[in-house]
Each structure stands twice: as C-alpha cells, then as structure tokens.
Enzyme design. Structure first.
Site, PDB file in Angstrom:
ATOM      1  N   VAL B  85      28.622  80.800  38.484  1.00 43.97           N
ATOM      2  CA  VAL B  85      27.423  81.313  37.651  1.00 43.97           C
ATOM      3  C   VAL B  85      27.519  81.478  36.197  1.00 43.97           C
ATOM      4  O   VAL B  85      26.936  81.453  35.516  1.00 43.97           O
ATOM      5  CB  VAL B  85      26.260  82.131  38.655  1.00 43.97           C
ATOM      6  CG1 VAL B  85      26.859  83.546  38.695  1.00 43.97           C
ATOM      7  CG2 VAL B  85      24.902  82.107  37.883  1.00 43.97           C
ATOM      8  N   GLU B 143      21.830  85.499  44.033  1.00 44.94           N
ATOM      9  CA  GLU B 143      22.266  86.598  44.878  1.00 44.94           C
ATOM     10  C   GLU B 143      23.653  86.470  45.335  1.00 44.94           C
ATOM     11  O   GLU B 143      24.408  85.439  45.348  1.00 44.94           O
ATOM     12  CB  GLU B 143      21.251  86.718  46.007  1.00 44.94           C
ATOM     13  CG  GLU B 143      21.178  85.450  46.847  1.00 44.94           C
ATOM     14  CD  GLU B 143      22.432  84.549  47.234  1.00 44.94           C
ATOM     15  OE1 GLU B 143      23.141  85.103  47.728  1.00 44.94           O
ATOM     16  OE2 GLU B 143      22.317  83.375  47.018  1.00 44.94           O
ATOM     17  N   GLY B 283      25.187  79.540  46.359  1.00 49.45           N
ATOM     18  CA  GLY B 283      24.171  80.731  46.114  1.00 49.45           C
ATOM     19  C   GLY B 283      24.583  81.266  44.507  1.00 49.45           C
ATOM     20  O   GLY B 283      24.979  80.511  43.783  1.00 49.45           O
ATOM     21  N   GLU B 284      24.667  82.752  44.348  1.00 50.91           N
ATOM     22  CA  GLU B 284      24.775  83.245  43.115  1.00 50.91           C
ATOM     23  C   GLU B 284      23.895  82.831  42.020  1.00 50.91           C
ATOM     24  O   GLU B 284      23.797  83.169  40.970  1.00 50.91           O
ATOM     25  CB  GLU B 284      26.076  82.826  42.503  1.00 50.91           C
ATOM     26  CG  GLU B 284      27.170  82.979  43.316  1.00 50.91           C
ATOM     27  CD  GLU B 284      28.879  82.626  42.525  1.00 50.91           C
ATOM     28  OE1 GLU B 284      28.804  81.882  41.510  1.00 50.91           O
ATOM     29  OE2 GLU B 284      29.789  82.707  43.421  1.00 50.91           O
ATOM     30  N   GLY B 285      22.809  82.063  42.385  1.00 52.95           N
ATOM     31  CA  GLY B 285      21.805  81.163  41.395  1.00 52.95           C
ATOM     32  C   GLY B 285      22.501  80.050  40.755  1.00 52.95           C
ATOM     33  O   GLY B 285      21.955  79.441  39.492  1.00 52.95           O
TER      34      GLY B 285
END
Lengths: 316, 316
Positions: B85, B143, B283-285
């Site tokens: 990210v 997240e 994830g992580e955005g």
C-alpha cells in the site's frame, strides 16, 4: 523476453512482505514486465502514448455517426491537449505523440478495391515503427479515424470467420439503419478480399492508422517494450500480427475490454484477458492509457516492497 | 451530495469531445465525484490512504496462517514504506497514514464475549473519525489485523444471514484444517451474539481496525469526501454503516472485488459494483489504492477535456 530476468522477478516476488499470491494478477504483470525489460526489479519511468489518425474510404458509405472531417478536428484536439487521452496520459505521466497519416487522402473503399496498395501499407507500418521512442518503457497505441470500427470488424471477420453481424457494432453510435449499412459493408469487403490473412488483411481491409499501430507494436517487440493494447481497433491491428506470427503479442497485455461487442471476441481469439472492464468505447488509446495505472501499480509494488527479511516480518 | 453540482457535472459531460457515453463508467464516476465535492468541474489534489491495525482475540483459535505478531511487524513495515500500500499510495500521489490501535491488547475472543465493550468500540470509531484529514478529497481506508477475515465473515453472516461457510474463506492462506476451524469459530461467534445488527455487530464481532474504518467512512460522509472501499474486511465495516442507516454508503464506490469468496457477496448486498477484479486479496487498502487511478482518470477526463465548442469539433 529474458528467462533469467523472469526467474529473478519470480524469486523476488516470493520474498515480498505479503502472503503468497495475495497481489493476484499484479504479481503476474510485474513478472511479465520484468522479463521483457530484462530485469528482476524493473521501474517504469518513460511511458509513451501514441495516437495515429487516418481517414477511411468506407466512411462515404455512411458507416459512422460522425462526418469524416471529425478525424482532422480531433487531431487538432489531441495537439491542443483537449481529448480524453491527453488527460489520461498526464495523470499517468506518459509522453503523448500524435501522428496524422495523409488525412486528406482517405484509404480506398475496401468494398471496391484494397484499402491500401503495398507502398501505402508499408509507409503506414513504417510511420508506426518510427514513432516509438527508443527510451520508452511502456507503450500505448491508440487511434482516431471516422469509419475505423468498420475496418476493424472486416479484419476480425477475415481473420476469424463468422458472420459480419458477429463483429459489427455501433462504433461511435450509429442508429439501427446505420448498423445495417455497416454490417453490409463489412460483409461486402470481406467477400471482395476473400481468404486474406495477416498483413494482407491489414492492407486490404485496414487503414493507415491501423497499420501504424501494428508497426508500433512490432517495433516495441524488437525494443522489448511492453505494450498495453487498447480497444477493438487496436486489437484488430494486433490480431493481424498474431495471425502472421503466432506469439507476436507476447509482449502485450489487453488494457481493457470495450463496449464494442466485437472486442471481447477478438481478445478471446488472441488469448488476452483484459485488465479493465468499464464499458469504455472511445478509442484514442484511452482504455489502455487508463490501464497504465494498473501496470505502474504492479511494478511499483514488485520493485518497491520490502522483503520479509528486510522488514523483519514473520513468514506464515 | 449536491444536486446542483450533479446537474452541472452532467451538463458538462454532455459537451465533452467524445461520443455520448463513450467513456462508459468513467462518466458516472466523474459525475458522482463532482456531486459529492459540490462542483461540476472537480479536481483531485489530496487523496489520503489510512491504514488501521488491530489485534484479534480469535487469532488464538488458529484461524490464520500467520502469527498475531505479524500485525505489529507489518505496522512497522507500513511506517518504513515497505508494504504494497505504500507503493500504491506513492504511484497515485496519496498521503498515507497508519494508526495502530492498542495492538498489545487484542479484542476479546468473540466466541466467548463481545469483541469490544462500548467504550472500546467508541474509541476505535473515534480514532477513525479523527484520522480523516480535513483537506482530503478522496479517501481509502485499509486495514491490517491477523485474524480479521474471521471477524469480517462473522459480521457478514450476522448482517446478511446464510451459513458460516458462505462467508468464510482462506484469508491470508489457511489450509483445509484451518478453514474448518475458522468456519466453526465464525458460526460460534454469530450464535453467541444472535440477532446483532449495525454498529452492535461491529462491536460484538468486529475489531478495533474494523470499527476505525467505519468511523473514517462516516466522517468522510460528513466532510463530503468520496471513499473507495477496499476488500472483504473494509466492506464488512462499511456494511455495518449501511445496515444501521440505509444510504450511508452513497459516497462510496467499491474499488475492487477480492479473491476472498465472501467479498463479492457483501458487495452484492450493499449494492456496489467493483471497479477492478484482479484477484487481489492482500487488504491494507491495496485494492482501493489501485482504484484511485481509475477515479483520478475519470475526474481528469471530465474536468480537463475540451468541449465540442471549445475544440471546434463537429457533433454527431
């Protein structure tokens, strides 16, 4: 592509701080990109978008919702920075070049004779070949040419068979009557040049801007520059190369699938799975230009992320 | 959103140098974006990516392929710029912030008691609420939290019904035995908190980072900041808001559909059609961060293109 670079990129990908495979298709894209650029840790610094424009004899048959003078008007719009592809090139940091090919001399109506003679198609291929900058590290080829979805449909039918109606769509937005005419023109053209394939399909049924895209894509292969294919017309140009030399598009990905109904079928025939599906149908290279963001993101993750060892993160 | 701005954006869109509708979904995105920003000709200059991290009591049940200490290790990786990210934020010119929420104090195992008490969920919502910068004009919430696909699956099952197996996937990559445990944990959790909905589902089955995402998304609504939703966990957080107040996600688009099987079902339930489908599941955005390129491209075309009148291009 370079086998050692591919392996180096694969090895690096396995060490990055993410669960195996969690970046999905971005991982394959980064490895593919590195293999073509000859390095396991590539960077994209000089993307180039080239828009080729040409006029088509078949436009006189009433196959488009727009008059042929729009080709030249849009070239001026590209040159003044006002088109969609200008904005997308800017967003993704790409150089943009425009080449108008003999706009005052449309190709011949392909229902009556070949669209181009040999000298003309070679000149157009050469224009594309020479338009690719040596330092380019990601290429998008786009087009403008009133009537050119008719040309693309005829090429697709010549290469892949089926009926004219399978490949003919509304392009910029012809009405039902226009669509009937367009389908008839495609059928006539393919019947007139029955049995053509590869570059001969490009010559007989294509257009100058379509041949120029093919020339640029071929040049990119020699220079090991990965290419993002745009929509139906660009993909038809590319399909002539693939038809002539299987594997000729290994350095290409499909940037998107357009709303023009023939496009997904051409992509299927040339074995390309599009990165985006956003209902675009503008041409100009716009879908591929938008997909530059995906390739840039993939390569940035691959080359910029820390490894598990560097970051001190526990592996699963 | 602002009805006058929406109309102004629609009017502008109709005058741009392209056939009507030819930019497909980009046109809708630009109009939606302009409506939320209160202008018919918007610009994106200050995108923000916020990554929230939390730890989960259920991780002790063996629901993840990675140990819980990876949450904190990855926070350090985010802070040092080494995660996926980070690279994507940089490519698309976004500010990136990281908020670790009480990592040394995991939520309670939701199969035994509510994951959070009221003070805890309010603190987490508030962390998200306060993390949104006032000048932000495009928001991505991401997240990190070992065990949090288990939490997301439990939230989805509580809100939308069905069986635990419908919502439970492999997350970062659990094996078959792990998947069985995970499915069992989801079923136990939802049974333990039968009938919860909205923010109570967030409290009982969620996690601090999940509640913080919900807080940030709600804050963005108040500030009229369009939001790109990320994957399964972000979408589960958002679904709690939609479940509490229908229409609460009108300022959000789905950036992508992840490979986690529950995600497409959640998107379907909250009525969001994803922009990208690239098999990502990190994830992580990360998926939403990649989709920033699509929104930036859409807005750049809308606000930067010439009109037919400006460019002297004939309309069809």
């Amino acid at each position: 592509e370079d086998g050692a670079a591919r392996q180096a990129a694969r090895d690096r990908n396995e060490q990055l701080t993410k669960p195996p495979g969690a970046l999905g298709r971005l991982e394959d894209l980064a490895i593919w990109y590195g293999a073509w650029r000859g390095t396991g840790r590539p960077a994209i610094t000089s993307p180039q978008v080239i828009v080729f424009a040409g006029n088509h004899g078949v436009a006189a048959r009433g196959v488009s919702a727009f008059p042929p003078e729009v080709t030249m008007q849009m070239v001026a719009n590209f040159e003044h920075g006002g088109a969609a592809v200008n904005q997308l090139s800017k967003v993704f940091g790409a150089r943009m070049d425009v080449h108008a090919l003999d706009l005052d001399r449309p190709t011949a109506d392909f229902t009556a004779s070949p669209a181009m003679d040999e000298a003309e198609v070679i000149a157009a291929l050469r224009c594309g070949w020479e338009a690719v900058a040596a330092g380019t590290d990601l290429l998008v080829t786009g087009e403008m040419g009133i009537g050119n979805t008719t040309s693309a449909a005829a090429i697709a039918m010549a290469l892949f068979g089926g009926a004219a109606g399978d490949w003919t769509g509304r392009g910029t937005g012809v009405d039902d009557a226009g669509l009937d005419i367009k389908t008839q023109v495609v059928a006539e053209g393919v019947a007139r040049h029955a049995g053509v394939s590869g570059l001969e399909a490009l010559r007989c049924l294509g257009g100058r801007e379509i041949a120029a895209m093919a020339g640029a894509i071929a040049r990119a292969r020699v220079l090991r520059i990965p290419v993002i294919l745009d929509g139906f017309i660009c993909s038809a140009a590319a399909a002539c190369l693939e038809n002539a030399v299987p594997g000729a598009l290994d350095h290409c990905v499909a940037g998107h699938v357009s709303a023009e109904p023939g496009h997904s079928k051409v992509l299927n025939k040339i074995g390309k799975d599009p990165l985006l599906a956003l209902g675009m149908r503008l041409g100009e290279g716009s879908g591929a230009a938008l997909a530059m963001g995906i390739i840039k993101g993939a390569v940035a993750c691959h080359s910029g992320m820390a490894t598990f060892a560097e970051a001190g993160v526990s592996e699963g």
